[in-house]
Every structure is written in C-alpha cells, then in structure tokens.
Scaffold this active site. Sequence first.
Site, mmCIF file in Angstrom:
data_model
loop_
_atom_site.group_PDB
_atom_site.id
_atom_site.type_symbol
_atom_site.label_atom_id
_atom_site.label_comp_id
_atom_site.label_asym_id
_atom_site.label_seq_id
_atom_site.Cartn_x
_atom_site.Cartn_y
_atom_site.Cartn_z
ATOM 1 N N LYS A 29 -2.932 8.973 -4.595
ATOM 2 C CA LYS A 29 -3.538 7.998 -5.303
ATOM 3 C C LYS A 29 -4.618 7.426 -4.759
ATOM 4 O O LYS A 29 -5.571 6.701 -5.519
ATOM 5 C CB LYS A 29 -2.427 6.808 -5.792
ATOM 6 C CG LYS A 29 -1.281 7.390 -6.389
ATOM 7 C CD LYS A 29 -0.263 6.487 -6.664
ATOM 8 C CE LYS A 29 1.211 6.706 -7.567
ATOM 9 N NZ LYS A 29 2.039 5.616 -7.429
ATOM 10 N N GLY A 30 -4.481 7.379 -3.535
ATOM 11 C CA GLY A 30 -5.650 6.349 -2.646
ATOM 12 C C GLY A 30 -7.066 6.307 -3.097
ATOM 13 O O GLY A 30 -7.772 5.324 -2.881
ATOM 14 N N ASP A 59 -9.409 8.684 0.232
ATOM 15 C CA ASP A 59 -9.600 7.302 0.832
ATOM 16 C C ASP A 59 -9.753 7.022 2.351
ATOM 17 O O ASP A 59 -10.629 6.203 2.910
ATOM 18 C CB ASP A 59 -8.265 6.529 0.205
ATOM 19 C CG ASP A 59 -6.987 6.828 0.943
ATOM 20 O OD1 ASP A 59 -6.787 8.057 1.504
ATOM 21 O OD2 ASP A 59 -5.953 6.231 0.439
ATOM 22 N N ASP A 66 -6.626 9.222 8.959
ATOM 23 C CA ASP A 66 -5.983 8.520 10.281
ATOM 24 C C ASP A 66 -5.694 9.739 11.194
ATOM 25 O O ASP A 66 -6.383 10.002 12.027
ATOM 26 C CB ASP A 66 -4.867 7.463 9.750
ATOM 27 C CG ASP A 66 -4.158 6.851 10.625
ATOM 28 O OD1 ASP A 66 -4.698 6.613 11.702
ATOM 29 O OD2 ASP A 66 -3.037 6.431 10.463
ATOM 30 N N LYS A 96 -10.291 6.257 10.526
ATOM 31 C CA LYS A 96 -9.945 5.745 11.732
ATOM 32 C C LYS A 96 -9.579 6.586 12.826
ATOM 33 O O LYS A 96 -8.533 7.471 12.611
ATOM 34 C CB LYS A 96 -8.394 4.887 11.140
ATOM 35 C CG LYS A 96 -8.457 3.435 10.653
ATOM 36 C CD LYS A 96 -7.006 2.990 10.670
ATOM 37 C CE LYS A 96 -5.933 3.470 9.755
ATOM 38 N NZ LYS A 96 -4.952 2.778 9.672
HETATM 39 P P1 5GP Z 1 -3.239 10.551 7.899
HETATM 40 O O1 5GP Z 1 -2.424 11.922 7.316
HETATM 41 O O2 5GP Z 1 -4.765 10.996 8.016
HETATM 42 O O3 5GP Z 1 -2.401 10.090 8.872
HETATM 43 O O4 5GP Z 1 -2.962 9.552 6.816
HETATM 44 C C1 5GP Z 1 -3.909 9.914 5.583
HETATM 45 C C2 5GP Z 1 -3.140 8.548 4.523
HETATM 46 O O5 5GP Z 1 -2.435 7.920 4.748
HETATM 47 C C3 5GP Z 1 -4.326 8.219 3.761
HETATM 48 O O6 5GP Z 1 -4.402 9.217 2.552
HETATM 49 C C4 5GP Z 1 -3.411 6.919 3.222
HETATM 50 O O7 5GP Z 1 -2.769 7.373 2.152
HETATM 51 C C5 5GP Z 1 -2.647 6.565 4.391
HETATM 52 N N1 5GP Z 1 -3.188 5.681 5.233
HETATM 53 C C6 5GP Z 1 -3.641 5.842 6.427
HETATM 54 N N2 5GP Z 1 -4.101 4.677 7.060
HETATM 55 C C7 5GP Z 1 -4.171 3.938 6.260
HETATM 56 C C8 5GP Z 1 -4.364 2.376 6.175
HETATM 57 O O8 5GP Z 1 -5.029 1.864 7.076
HETATM 58 N N3 5GP Z 1 -4.228 1.801 4.945
HETATM 59 C C9 5GP Z 1 -3.364 2.368 3.663
HETATM 60 N N4 5GP Z 1 -3.313 1.772 2.564
HETATM 61 N N5 5GP Z 1 -3.137 3.522 3.851
HETATM 62 C C10 5GP Z 1 -3.331 4.418 4.995
#
Ligand code: 5GP
Length: 175
Positions: A40-41, A96, A99, A127
Amino acid sequence: MLVGKPFLTVEQIRSRVKELADRISMDYKGNEIIAVGILKGAFMFFADIVKLIQVPINVDFLVASSYIKTRTTGEVIIHADIRENIKDKHVLLFEDIVDTGVTLKYIKDTLLVRNPASLKICAFLDKKTHRQVELEPDYVGFAIPDKYVVGYGLDYDNKYRNLPYIAVFKEDSSL
Ligand code: 5GP
C-alpha cells in the site's frame, strides 16, 4: 504524541516529486512505461508522480508486505500480482521506501524472470543504513537517516498513511 512535526514538508515533497518526474520523462523519452505502484505504501507518491510524467504510461499495481508494525519480518508476501504482460516492456517500479532492500529485491527478481525490456526502481525514500541485500534504486526522492517514518502513504500499523507530509514516528512519547 507519537508523530513529530514534518520531517519532509508538503512543499519539499511536491518539488522533489516534480524533479523526479522530469528526470524520468527525459530518460524514457520515446518509450512507453509500465508503471507499477507497490501498495500500500506507494499509493500517494505514485498518484502524484504519474500525473507529472510526460511519456505514455500503462499503470499497474502490486500488493506486497514484509513489515509488521516497525520491523521487517524478512519474509515477503505478494498479496496481489501485476496484471500486465511485461515481456519486452519497460517496467518502472514505484516504492515508498527502501530499507533492508529485501522487499524490492524479491519483487525485482520475481518480475525479471518475465523478461521485461528493462526494469528500474523509483523509491520515494531511501534508508541505506540497514541494507541487507544489494539493491540500488535508480531514482530516489530523498535519502533519509535510520528513523521510522510515517505519512505520505507510509504507515504504522496501517495508520498515518493519510498525512500529507513525512514525519518521524516514535513508540514512546519523548518527541
Ligand atoms: P525493506 O524490505 O526494504 O526492509 O522494507 C521495505 C518496506 O518496509 C517498505 O515498503 C515499507 O512498507 C516498510 N518500511 C521500511 N522502513 C519504513 C519506515 O521508516 N516507515 C514505514 N512506515 N515503513 C517502512
């Protein structure tokens, strides 16, 4: 109080989204894009940026999750796949935030086996500090420090997505 004052303001977001859209329009000039919003983000970012991109766009969505509250589960689930056939097409994913990179790497690998002509990533936020896999978005709105942020489509427990700006979220009340 769990949500702080704007970390990225409406105006900062508006002007950066326009810059990204201009850059994408230049890079894809003469081509059509299959633009995939990752839900959704990315819904708010996606809605804003597609309005400003000046090349033909075919819009699609993919629903994925890997986060529970503020932590990644490490396991990516695709709840709903795209409907377009992407073979030999230029695909641009809109996310969105990146991370650990686990979610996008999984989605990217899943789509790459369908043989698109190209597959690029546009992330509103990046990030870098927690990256666990090799994944570099091709377009980034803002690189941000290691803070959990909400607003502009991003949630905590499915809340705060409707804030028009990005704010830092804390589980305690020490903001
Ligand atoms: P990754 O797989 O790169 O760790 O995470 C990606 C997903 O984690 C993003 O699409 C998001 O939904 C969530 N996410 C990662 N960091 C944040 C953050 O600081 N805030 C929010 N709301 N969601 C995050």
